[in-house]
Design a protein around this motif. Structure first.
Motif, PDB file in Angstrom:
ATOM      1  N   VAL A  11       0.836  -0.623  -0.225  1.00 47.57           N
ATOM      2  CA  VAL A  11       0.189  -0.052   0.133  1.00 47.57           C
ATOM      3  C   VAL A  11       0.308   1.292   0.198  1.00 47.57           C
ATOM      4  O   VAL A  11       1.913   0.992   0.623  1.00 47.57           O
ATOM      5  CB  VAL A  11      -1.006   0.236   1.236  1.00 47.57           C
ATOM      6  CG1 VAL A  11      -1.983   1.101   1.766  1.00 47.57           C
ATOM      7  CG2 VAL A  11      -1.563  -1.333   1.156  1.00 47.57           C
ATOM      8  N   GLU A  12       0.939   2.097  -0.526  1.00 50.22           N
ATOM      9  CA  GLU A  12       1.056   3.113  -1.340  1.00 50.22           C
ATOM     10  C   GLU A  12       0.504   4.332  -0.988  1.00 50.22           C
ATOM     11  O   GLU A  12      -0.443   3.793  -1.729  1.00 50.22           O
ATOM     12  CB  GLU A  12       2.149   3.258  -2.367  1.00 50.22           C
ATOM     13  CG  GLU A  12       3.530   2.436  -1.967  1.00 50.22           C
ATOM     14  CD  GLU A  12       4.327   2.456  -3.170  1.00 50.22           C
ATOM     15  OE1 GLU A  12       3.486   2.818  -4.605  1.00 50.22           O
ATOM     16  OE2 GLU A  12       5.216   1.183  -3.020  1.00 50.22           O
ATOM     17  N   PRO A  13       0.740   5.615  -0.711  1.00 41.10           N
ATOM     18  CA  PRO A  13       2.097   5.979  -0.162  1.00 41.10           C
ATOM     19  C   PRO A  13       2.369   5.992   0.901  1.00 41.10           C
ATOM     20  O   PRO A  13       1.448   5.348   2.083  1.00 41.10           O
ATOM     21  CB  PRO A  13       2.173   7.702  -0.240  1.00 41.10           C
ATOM     22  CG  PRO A  13       0.349   8.149  -0.479  1.00 41.10           C
ATOM     23  CD  PRO A  13      -0.208   6.963  -0.823  1.00 41.10           C
ATOM     24  N   VAL A  14       3.466   5.217   1.350  1.00 43.24           N
ATOM     25  CA  VAL A  14       4.084   5.139   2.906  1.00 43.24           C
ATOM     26  C   VAL A  14       5.197   5.974   2.396  1.00 43.24           C
ATOM     27  O   VAL A  14       6.474   6.103   1.553  1.00 43.24           O
ATOM     28  CB  VAL A  14       3.810   3.751   2.483  1.00 43.24           C
ATOM     29  CG1 VAL A  14       5.229   2.827   4.211  1.00 43.24           C
ATOM     30  CG2 VAL A  14       3.162   3.236   2.551  1.00 43.24           C
ATOM     31  N   TYR A  73      -4.028  -2.538  -7.876  1.00 44.43           N
ATOM     32  CA  TYR A  73      -4.970  -0.679  -8.625  1.00 44.43           C
ATOM     33  C   TYR A  73      -4.273   0.522  -8.188  1.00 44.43           C
ATOM     34  O   TYR A  73      -3.385   0.810  -6.665  1.00 44.43           O
ATOM     35  CB  TYR A  73      -5.841  -1.087  -7.588  1.00 44.43           C
ATOM     36  CG  TYR A  73      -6.691  -3.079  -8.150  1.00 44.43           C
ATOM     37  CD1 TYR A  73      -7.618  -2.441  -9.065  1.00 44.43           C
ATOM     38  CD2 TYR A  73      -5.785  -4.549  -7.469  1.00 44.43           C
ATOM     39  CE1 TYR A  73      -7.745  -3.988  -9.583  1.00 44.43           C
ATOM     40  CE2 TYR A  73      -6.488  -4.751  -8.646  1.00 44.43           C
ATOM     41  CZ  TYR A  73      -7.269  -5.219  -8.969  1.00 44.43           C
ATOM     42  OH  TYR A  73      -8.106  -6.326  -9.679  1.00 44.43           O
ATOM     43  N   SER A  74      -5.307   1.422  -8.344  1.00 44.63           N
ATOM     44  CA  SER A  74      -4.959   2.904  -8.007  1.00 44.63           C
ATOM     45  C   SER A  74      -5.846   3.537  -7.703  1.00 44.63           C
ATOM     46  O   SER A  74      -6.698   3.404  -8.659  1.00 44.63           O
ATOM     47  CB  SER A  74      -3.669   3.524  -8.423  1.00 44.63           C
ATOM     48  OG  SER A  74      -4.087   3.989 -10.047  1.00 44.63           O
ATOM     49  N   ALA A  75      -6.153   4.371  -7.510  1.00 42.78           N
ATOM     50  CA  ALA A  75      -7.461   5.591  -7.440  1.00 42.78           C
ATOM     51  C   ALA A  75      -6.964   7.028  -6.552  1.00 42.78           C
ATOM     52  O   ALA A  75      -5.635   7.084  -5.840  1.00 42.78           O
ATOM     53  CB  ALA A  75      -8.176   5.119  -5.737  1.00 42.78           C
ATOM     54  N   GLU A  76      -6.653   7.549  -7.388  1.00 43.41           N
ATOM     55  CA  GLU A  76      -7.010   9.156  -6.691  1.00 43.41           C
ATOM     56  C   GLU A  76      -7.882  10.136  -5.969  1.00 43.41           C
ATOM     57  O   GLU A  76      -8.893   9.916  -6.217  1.00 43.41           O
ATOM     58  CB  GLU A  76      -6.488  10.525  -8.161  1.00 43.41           C
ATOM     59  CG  GLU A  76      -5.849  10.022  -8.610  1.00 43.41           C
ATOM     60  CD  GLU A  76      -5.131  11.289  -9.721  1.00 43.41           C
ATOM     61  OE1 GLU A  76      -6.641  12.233 -10.113  1.00 43.41           O
ATOM     62  OE2 GLU A  76      -3.794  11.284 -10.259  1.00 43.41           O
ATOM     63  N   VAL A  77      -7.194  10.780  -4.879  1.00 44.20           N
ATOM     64  CA  VAL A  77      -8.076  10.704  -3.753  1.00 44.20           C
ATOM     65  C   VAL A  77      -7.678  12.655  -3.267  1.00 44.20           C
ATOM     66  O   VAL A  77      -6.593  12.591  -3.782  1.00 44.20           O
ATOM     67  CB  VAL A  77      -8.315  10.245  -2.223  1.00 44.20           C
ATOM     68  CG1 VAL A  77      -8.809   8.841  -2.606  1.00 44.20           C
ATOM     69  CG2 VAL A  77      -6.515  10.401  -2.129  1.00 44.20           C
ATOM     70  N   THR A  78      -8.790  13.352  -2.815  1.00 41.21           N
ATOM     71  CA  THR A  78      -8.280  14.634  -2.471  1.00 41.21           C
ATOM     72  C   THR A  78      -8.747  14.953  -0.697  1.00 41.21           C
ATOM     73  O   THR A  78     -10.095  15.143  -0.665  1.00 41.21           O
ATOM     74  CB  THR A  78      -8.813  15.657  -3.399  1.00 41.21           C
ATOM     75  OG1 THR A  78      -8.356  14.895  -5.036  1.00 41.21           O
ATOM     76  CG2 THR A  78      -8.674  17.396  -3.359  1.00 41.21           C
ATOM     77  N   PRO A  79      -7.993  14.899   0.362  1.00 44.95           N
ATOM     78  CA  PRO A  79      -8.425  15.889   1.237  1.00 44.95           C
ATOM     79  C   PRO A  79      -9.051  17.166   1.015  1.00 44.95           C
ATOM     80  O   PRO A  79      -8.761  17.685   0.321  1.00 44.95           O
ATOM     81  CB  PRO A  79      -7.390  15.644   2.237  1.00 44.95           C
ATOM     82  CG  PRO A  79      -5.517  15.355   1.192  1.00 44.95           C
ATOM     83  CD  PRO A  79      -6.145  15.470   0.084  1.00 44.95           C
ATOM     84  N   ASP A  80     -10.098  17.514   1.812  1.00 39.31           N
ATOM     85  CA  ASP A  80     -10.543  18.395   1.479  1.00 39.31           C
ATOM     86  C   ASP A  80     -10.931  20.092   2.738  1.00 39.31           C
ATOM     87  O   ASP A  80     -11.144  20.464   2.641  1.00 39.31           O
ATOM     88  CB  ASP A  80     -11.982  18.299   0.872  1.00 39.31           C
ATOM     89  CG  ASP A  80     -13.174  17.511   2.350  1.00 39.31           C
ATOM     90  OD1 ASP A  80     -12.344  17.521   3.338  1.00 39.31           O
ATOM     91  OD2 ASP A  80     -13.817  17.412   1.733  1.00 39.31           O
TER      92      ASP A  80
END
Length: 108
Positions: A11-14, A73-80
């Protein structure tokens, strides 16, 4: 980590083997990736969930297979918002139901 014949690893980022937090600013999109596979022929799905300050959970972002046949697998996420955020990766069964969860600090 292996439970119920589903594996979530790398699991990344680490940063520094999980001893230091990965950092982002509100509105900055970053990629979360993991290797997800299961025993047998069934192809699992995966998703990533961000948990914000105060435990607020954002909706799961479905991960896409980045290299067919390599189980990555990957996905993009955004803290708000500002504050401490956590994320975890969930393996999904054929109907999209959660089957297994891994946090980036878990060994594996």
């Amino acid at each position: 980590m292996v439970i119920g014949r589903i594996v979530i690893s790398d699991v990344e980022p680490v940063i520094d083997c999980g001893r230091r937090p990965a950092k982002a600013v509100p509105g900055e999109t970053f990629e979360v990736s993991a290797t997800v596979f299961r025993e047998g022929h069934e192809v699992p799905g995966a998703g990533v969930v961000l948990r914000g300050p105060g435990g607020r959970r954002l909706p799961m972002a479905r991960m896409r297979e980045t290299a067919p046949g390599l189980d990555r697998y990957s996905a993009e996420v955004t803290p708000d918002a500002e504050g401490w955020w956590r994320f975890h990766v969930e393996a999904l069964g054929p109907a999209g139901r959660r089957r297994r969860r891994a946090h980036p600090r878990d060994p594996g």
